[in-house]
Design an enzyme around this catalytic site. Structure first.
Site, PDB file in Angstrom:
ATOM      1  N   LEU A   1       1.004  -1.182  -0.154  1.00 13.31           N
ATOM      2  CA  LEU A   1       0.076   0.154  -0.041  1.00 13.31           C
ATOM      3  C   LEU A   1       0.761   1.197  -0.030  1.00 13.31           C
ATOM      4  CD1 LEU A   1      -2.811  -1.003   2.593  1.00 13.31           C
ATOM      5  CD2 LEU A   1      -2.912  -0.879   0.238  1.00 13.31           C
ATOM      6  N   GLY A   2       2.079   1.149   0.448  1.00 14.04           N
ATOM      7  CA  GLY A   2       2.921   2.256   0.578  1.00 14.04           C
ATOM      8  C   GLY A   2       4.066   2.099   1.495  1.00 14.04           C
TER       9      GLY A   2
ATOM     10  N   GLY B   1       6.561   4.600   4.559  1.00 14.55           N
ATOM     11  CA  GLY B   1       6.882   5.774   5.224  1.00 14.55           C
ATOM     12  C   GLY B   1       8.031   5.716   6.107  1.00 14.55           C
ATOM     13  N   GLY B   2       8.239   6.826   7.176  1.00 12.10           N
ATOM     14  CA  GLY B   2       9.476   6.838   7.747  1.00 12.10           C
ATOM     15  C   GLY B   2       9.868   5.698   8.795  1.00 12.10           C
ATOM     16  N   MET B   3       8.714   4.944   9.099  1.00 13.13           N
ATOM     17  CA  MET B   3       9.026   3.848   9.656  1.00 13.13           C
ATOM     18  C   MET B   3       8.912   2.544   9.441  1.00 13.13           C
ATOM     19  SD  MET B   3       6.896   4.787  13.500  1.00 13.13           S
ATOM     20  CE  MET B   3       7.258   2.835  14.102  1.00 13.13           C
ATOM     21  N   GLY B   4       8.325   2.279   8.167  1.00 13.75           N
ATOM     22  CA  GLY B   4       8.345   1.116   7.493  1.00 13.75           C
ATOM     23  C   GLY B   4       7.246   0.951   6.541  1.00 13.75           C
TER      24      GLY B   4
ATOM     25  N   VAL C   1       3.779  -0.430   4.284  1.00 10.09           N
ATOM     26  CA  VAL C   1       2.511  -0.801   4.660  1.00 10.09           C
ATOM     27  C   VAL C   1       1.955  -1.832   3.628  1.00 10.09           C
ATOM     28  CG1 VAL C   1       0.051  -0.123   5.113  1.00 10.09           C
ATOM     29  CG2 VAL C   1       2.052   1.231   5.821  1.00 10.09           C
TER      30      VAL C   1
ATOM     31  N   LYS D   1       1.452  -2.628   8.925  1.00 11.02           N
ATOM     32  CA  LYS D   1       2.655  -1.890   8.768  1.00 11.02           C
ATOM     33  C   LYS D   1       3.756  -2.792   9.433  1.00 11.02           C
ATOM     34  CE  LYS D   1       3.326   2.407   9.520  1.00 11.02           C
ATOM     35  NZ  LYS D   1       3.403   3.882  10.233  1.00 11.02           N
TER      36      LYS D   1
ATOM     37  N   ASP E   1       2.421  14.016  14.358  1.00  8.24           N
ATOM     38  CA  ASP E   1       2.310  13.774  12.911  1.00  8.24           C
ATOM     39  C   ASP E   1       1.062  14.098  12.131  1.00  8.24           C
ATOM     40  OD1 ASP E   1       4.004  13.909  10.585  1.00  8.24           O
ATOM     41  OD2 ASP E   1       4.242  11.882  10.309  1.00  8.24           O
TER      42      ASP E   1
END
Length: 520
Positions: free
Chosen positions: A21-22, A24-27, A29, A43, A137
């Protein structure tokens, strides 16, 4: 929604991964499926973070904190495993676009939608702060637009404010265009920081641009601290509240509960709230989910699922490139109002939320059944058609008794006299409306292919309905014009509102119908 790559895991815990799905900064998804058939957003944190013991402690506490949120406007956490080789978190999947996607693709939201967005996010943040959390955030990409209202997601960097001293990496992560000035300067962070970010998100939704412009991270941070926000185009009471949220000093910003009460005075509490193009985007994501479920069902095979704690192993992910987020010095420990969160523990059990929320398939089908997916709305056009049929008998009789010879010799009147199609066409549309409405109730229990067939049929039905309405109105106008007698027939007073209201809605209906057919 993109296919899995060769380096993506195929299973995390008990969940089979379907799509990416995408990131981000942490991992990363993923779209995943539980053994019971529930679709989730899963995630998986980056491998570099997973190797940091301090991060694992914070992640475990963040999971507990997120699970304490049960209010409206947030997405529930369903499952998590902070002790896995690569920690992960599973939440309910919402088939809706992010606010950032919707505004970039379709432009700023209308006033009614802005107030509903304001009210929903304010209430969501009120629940977050009441649980002793600061989100940290709040930004357009962390706001999902659903039929029921906006949803605040991604508590990956939100954590109990009284546990910030446990941060072991020495970093605070945020989004430069939407973080508060005190966050940009590395000062103490309180719930007022989320209020500032809320104001920035509202300005973006109203104008399509951030209140502090664009550019490099350094430029954005400087403008955050030293410049006033650009709120050109954000007026009225909405603009006043957004400007109050964007006050430089935390103490000058209103409390989120006050904002929620003010927004509620202007927001409609129930009913449709999103513009038609965004509703179509939600329907598109819902159909993508149905397609993913159908494809997964076609090739899924039964595999044993490990249940013992020692067997909960997740395939390690490769280290990704750094994400474009601001990295700032660690602020002083922050505090908000005391919450019910528990203290540190040696081990965090796997926690499962109550499975009372509707499944992803139910939410996807629900998105298809709103708007044009309610065939009974067609009565707005079908009732006037019946009136045209009944009143048309008298109108044609009057045209025969008082003919305007020159007009009746023209092609339009000759076409109108050959009106065999009027009654059968109207009856067929009535039958189609009833059939689509009855089948609508079965969508949760039929295969995904039949759901797509139904939604394509709905699109064709509305196109045929608009075309038949236009033909009926033209018939009335041509016959009336060929009548040589003073005064207008009463059918024209029926046709007039249909032309005015139908003319305004027909382009939107036709556009949405074409999208339904194309995506089916």
């Amino acid at each position: 929604m993109r296919p899995l790559t060769e380096t993506d895991p195929r299973r995390v815990g008990a969940y089979r991964l379907l799509y990416r799905l995408g990131e981000g900064g942490m991992g990363c998804v993923y779209l995943g499926r539980s053994p019971g058939g529930r679709t989730v957003a899963l995630k998986v944190v980056h491998g570099t973070l997973a190797g940091d013991p301090g991060f694992r402690r914070r992640f475990a506490r963040e999971v507990r904190a997120a699970q304490s949120l049960r209010g409206a406007g947030t997405v529930p956490v369903l499952d998590a495993d902070p002790e896995a080789a690569v920690p992960w978190l599973a939440t309910a999947y919402v088939p809706g676009p992010a606010l950032s996607e919707a505004v970039i693709a379709h432009g700023p939201l209308p006033q009614e939608a802005l107030w509903r967005l304001f009210s929903g996010l304010a209430h969501a943040l009120d629940g977050v702060h009441a649980a002793g959390l600061v989100h940290r955030d709040v930004k357009p990409s962390n706001v999902l637009l659903a039929q029921s209202g906006p949803l605040l997601i991604d508590f990956g960097i939100a954590r109990s404010a009284d546990e910030t001293a446990l941060t072991g990496t020495g970093l605070v992560v945020g989004s430069p265009g939407y973080m508060s000035p005190e966050q940009a300067e590395g000062k103490e962070i309180t719930s007022a920081a989320d209020v500032f970010s809320l104001g920035a998100v509202l300005a973006f939704a109203a104008t399509g641009r951030g209140p502090f412009g664009g550019g490099s991270v350094a430029e954005l941070l400087y403008r955050l601290v030293h410049h006033e926000p650009d709120l050109a185009g954000v007026g009225g009471r909405f603009g006043e509240l957004a400007r109050a949220c964007l006050a430089k000093r935390p103490g000058d910003r209103p409390a989120v509960a006050e904002l929620a009460a003010a927004a509620d005075e202007h927001a409609a509490p129930h009913g449709p709230w999103l513009p038609a193009p965004v509703v179509a985007a939600i329907a598109q994501k819902a159909e993508e989910l149905l397609n993913a479920e159908a494809e997964e069902d076609s090739w899924a095979v039964a595999e044993p699922v490990a249940t013992a704690p020692s067997e909960r192993v997740t395939t390690a992910l490769p280290t990704p490139a750094p994400q474009p987020t601001a990295v700032l010095p660690e602020p002083k420990p922050a505090r908000v109002s005391p919450g019910p969160g528990p203290g540190p523990r040696a081990a965090v059990p796997r926690a499962r939320a109550e499975s009372r929320a509707p499944s992803a398939r139910a939410r996807a089908v629900g998105a298809l059944r709103v708007g044009l997916g309610r065939p009974l709305y067609a009565l707005f056009f079908l009732v006037p058609m019946v009136v045209f049929l009944v009143g048309g008998v008298d109108l044609m009789d009057r045209a025969m008794r008082y003919p305007s010879v020159s007009d009746q010799q023209q092609g339009p009147f000759q076409w109108a006299t050959n009106d065999w199609w009027r009654a059968p066409g109207t009856l067929l549309l009535f039958a189609a409306m009833v059939g689509l409405h009855l089948y609508r109730r079965r969508l949760l229990s039929v295969p995904a292919g039949r759901v797509r067939l139904w939604t394509a049929g709905v699109g064709l039905f509305w196109i045929a309905l608009i075309a038949m309405t236009v033909l009926h109105v033209l018939w009335v106008m041509f016959v009336e014009n060929a009548t040589d007698i003073g005064g207008e027939h009463w059918l024209l007073w029926v046709a007039l509102p249909v032309m005015i209201l139908g003319g305004g809605t027909a382009p939107l209906i036709l556009g949405a119908s074409v999208i339904r057919i194309a995506k089916a």
